[in-house]
Design a protein around this motif. Structure first.
Motif, PDB file in Angstrom:
ATOM      1  N   ALA A 147      24.838  30.786  41.424  1.00 43.85           N
ATOM      2  CA  ALA A 147      24.604  31.157  40.034  1.00 43.85           C
ATOM      3  C   ALA A 147      24.158  32.607  39.984  1.00 43.85           C
ATOM      4  O   ALA A 147      23.630  33.135  40.975  1.00 43.85           O
ATOM      5  N   THR A 148      24.390  33.272  38.850  1.00 42.41           N
ATOM      6  CA  THR A 148      23.872  34.618  38.668  1.00 42.41           C
ATOM      7  C   THR A 148      23.397  34.824  37.241  1.00 42.41           C
ATOM      8  O   THR A 148      24.002  34.316  36.299  1.00 42.41           O
ATOM      9  N   ASP A 167      33.296  38.910  35.430  1.00 40.23           N
ATOM     10  CA  ASP A 167      33.349  39.573  36.744  1.00 40.23           C
ATOM     11  C   ASP A 167      32.693  38.717  37.826  1.00 40.23           C
ATOM     12  O   ASP A 167      33.200  38.607  38.944  1.00 40.23           O
ATOM     13  N   ALA A 168      31.590  38.089  37.474  1.00 38.30           N
ATOM     14  CA  ALA A 168      30.868  37.270  38.456  1.00 38.30           C
ATOM     15  C   ALA A 168      31.671  36.011  38.807  1.00 38.30           C
ATOM     16  O   ALA A 168      31.812  35.660  39.975  1.00 38.30           O
ATOM     17  N   TRP A 169      32.218  35.364  37.807  1.00 34.97           N
ATOM     18  CA  TRP A 169      33.005  34.147  38.047  1.00 34.97           C
ATOM     19  C   TRP A 169      34.241  34.464  38.902  1.00 34.97           C
ATOM     20  O   TRP A 169      34.533  33.786  39.861  1.00 34.97           O
ATOM     21  N   ARG A 203      39.050  31.920  31.142  1.00 32.97           N
ATOM     22  CA  ARG A 203      39.977  32.877  31.753  1.00 32.97           C
ATOM     23  C   ARG A 203      39.718  32.992  33.263  1.00 32.97           C
ATOM     24  O   ARG A 203      40.645  33.055  34.070  1.00 32.97           O
ATOM     25  N   ALA A 204      38.454  32.952  33.633  1.00 30.39           N
ATOM     26  CA  ALA A 204      38.110  33.056  35.067  1.00 30.39           C
ATOM     27  C   ALA A 204      38.576  31.820  35.831  1.00 30.39           C
ATOM     28  O   ALA A 204      39.029  31.921  36.970  1.00 30.39           O
ATOM     29  N   GLU A 205      38.508  30.655  35.180  1.00 30.48           N
ATOM     30  CA  GLU A 205      38.988  29.420  35.828  1.00 30.48           C
ATOM     31  C   GLU A 205      40.495  29.512  36.070  1.00 30.48           C
ATOM     32  O   GLU A 205      40.980  29.178  37.154  1.00 30.48           O
ATOM     33  N   GLU A 206      41.191  30.021  35.057  1.00 31.86           N
ATOM     34  CA  GLU A 206      42.648  30.174  35.201  1.00 31.86           C
ATOM     35  C   GLU A 206      42.953  31.146  36.349  1.00 31.86           C
ATOM     36  O   GLU A 206      43.792  30.882  37.206  1.00 31.86           O
ATOM     37  N   GLU A 210      39.304  27.799  40.261  1.00 28.24           N
ATOM     38  CA  GLU A 210      38.041  27.091  40.550  1.00 28.24           C
ATOM     39  C   GLU A 210      37.354  26.713  39.246  1.00 28.24           C
ATOM     40  O   GLU A 210      37.457  27.440  38.255  1.00 28.24           O
ATOM     41  N   ARG A 211      36.632  25.612  39.269  1.00 30.03           N
ATOM     42  CA  ARG A 211      35.860  25.217  38.080  1.00 30.03           C
ATOM     43  C   ARG A 211      34.599  26.074  37.984  1.00 30.03           C
ATOM     44  O   ARG A 211      33.931  26.317  38.996  1.00 30.03           O
ATOM     45  N   LYS A 212      34.265  26.518  36.777  1.00 34.89           N
ATOM     46  CA  LYS A 212      33.138  27.405  36.521  1.00 34.89           C
ATOM     47  C   LYS A 212      32.321  26.840  35.361  1.00 34.89           C
ATOM     48  O   LYS A 212      32.848  26.098  34.519  1.00 34.89           O
TER      49      LYS A 212
END
Ligand SMILES: O=C(O)[C@@](O)(COP(=O)(O)O)[C@H](O)[C@H](O)COP(=O)(O)O
Ligand SMILES: [Mg+2]
Length: 412
Positions: A147-148, A167-169, A203-206, A210-212
């Protein structure tokens, strides 16, 4: 007929019933007070006694607690089940951590530990998920989840916040987490932050496959927290973050009930815990606060960094073991290590705490010389290296983000 006095609450022959709540206290009696006298007063004032001799009828004394063991500066007190309102943590605490904390009969008193009997413990819901979040919300059965918290703690706009999250995801972090003092301020309003951050998450999951997820801070008065929890579920979130000490356990219990209906997990932050647990001779230990958090339904709880980070910790490993241990079938809790962590500390953290944890790094990600995306990659790389048993320095030969982090912060 003699009435009941303090002395009636002390019985060193008493053998607690299985249904008794047993509490251990560290006690420093007042100058003119023996440990026996202090112990009897703790049992009396935390159950149904007082300073004056009382004429009582019938079974009133069945509700009286008994100080039944004295070992050096520690005493143990047994509380009968009938003293408590099942399922009300506020009522239980009004007994075992109430007026006794201010009694003149003791110089200092600390509630160290509780042995929760089955009837009382199972009158609470416990966590909805616990450590199963690793596989039910993420695909992380064999590694810590990460986590962040965006830093600075507050002041970023909603757009900047969601951007940092993205960016972190994409860099490999599982969870974006709000800081404890970010709730619904004009520069980053709750509802905008929720929807824009979850859009970034999608968008990060796509992008990563990975699941976020997002630990959105819903902390407020109980009614507002319920509204916010409803909004989280409606927006497709999986978690709410609650500061459990500042809101109070009654509010936590209210949110837990709503989260059960909504299928949300609860991340418990613990700002202000040190006001209760930092002074070893007084207050309420973090061990007991952690027990309360589990009973009230926290799925994840900050328990410290096993002394590796920037904040004082009380027995992180021992507390984590209690959070994992069986408790009459109630779910366990995923400990969260946070506070001054960076990639270089991950091997030792996992050495001390194992992999069944959440690792949170704020400054340790956003303070990376190459920015958030690189910091996120470095943290994930340190986790992957450690889980694979590869020394960080060796792994860093192929992963420049980690190399830069180690150069910046070292590995100690
Ligand atoms: O505000 C902070 O300090 C943190 O966001 C950590 O930031 P960094 O990662 O930048 O240090 C957390 O709130 C603390 O870890 C809470 O303490 P604890 O986990 O002990 O309850
Ligand atoms: Mg914080």
């Amino acid at each position: 007929m003699p009435g009941i006095t303090y002395e009636d609450f002390l019985d060193l022959e008493y053998d607690p019933a299985d249904s008794d709540l047993v509490c251990a206290f560290r006690v420093e009696p007042a100058a003119d007070m023996s440990m026996e006298a202090a112990a009897s007063r703790v049992a009396s004032e935390s159950s149904n006694g007082t300073w004056a001799e009382l004429q009582v009828e019938g079974s009133v004394t069945d509700l009286s607690a008994t100080a039944f063991a004295i070992d050096g500066d520690e005493i143990r007190v047994a509380y009968p089940e009938e003293l408590f309102e099942p399922g009300s943590m506020a009522q239980v605490l009004s007994c075992i951590a109430g007026n006794i904390m201010g009694m003149k009969a003791v110089e200092r008193i600390r509630l160290l530990d509780c042995e929760w009997p089955e009837p009382l413990a199972t009158s609470f819901p416990g966590p909805g998920f616990g450590t199963s979040v690793r596989t039910e919300i993420f695909d992380a059965p064999n590694r810590p989840i990460t986590a962040t918290v965006p830093k600075p703690k507050v002041g970023l706009s909603t757009e900047q916040h969601a951007g940092v999250g993205y960016d972190a995801w994409v860099g490999g972090i599982d969870l974006l987490k709000d800081d404890e003092n970010l709730t619904d301020q004009s520069f980053n309003p709750f509802h905008d932050r929720l929807t824009e951050s979850l859009d970034a998450r999608d968008r990060a999951e796509e992008e990563t496959g990975e699941r976020k997820s997002y630990l959105v801070n819903v902390t407020a008065d109980a009614n507002t927290m319920l509204e916010r929890a409803d909004a989280v579920a409606a927006a497709g979130g999986e978690y709410v973050m609650v500061d459990v000490i500042t809101t109070g356990w009654a509010a936590v219990q209210t949110v837990r009930e709503r989260c059960a209906e909504l299928g949300l997990a609860i991340h418990a932050h613990r700002a202000m815990h040190a006001a209760f647990d930092r002074v070893p001779s007084h207050g309420v230990s973090m061990r007991v606060l952690a027990q309360i958090a589990r009973l009230c339904g926290a799925d994840q709880l900050h328990t410290g960094t096993a002394d590796l980070g920037k904040l004082e910790n009380e027995d992180t490993v021992g507390i984590n073991e209690w959070l994992y241990a069986d408790l009459y079938g109630l779910n366990d809790v995923l400990p969260t290590a946070s506070g001054g962590l960076h990639p270089g500390l991950v091997p030792e953290l996992i050495e001390r705490c194992g992999t069944n944890i959440c690792v949170q790094a704020g400054g340790g990600v956003h303070g990376h010389p190459d920015g958030t995306a690189a910091g996120a990659k470095a943290l994930r790389q340190s986790i992957d290296a450690t889980v694979e048993g590869i020394p960080l320095e060796e792994y860093a030969e192929d992963y420049p983000e980690l190399a830069v982090a180690i150069e910046k912060w070292g590995t100690e």
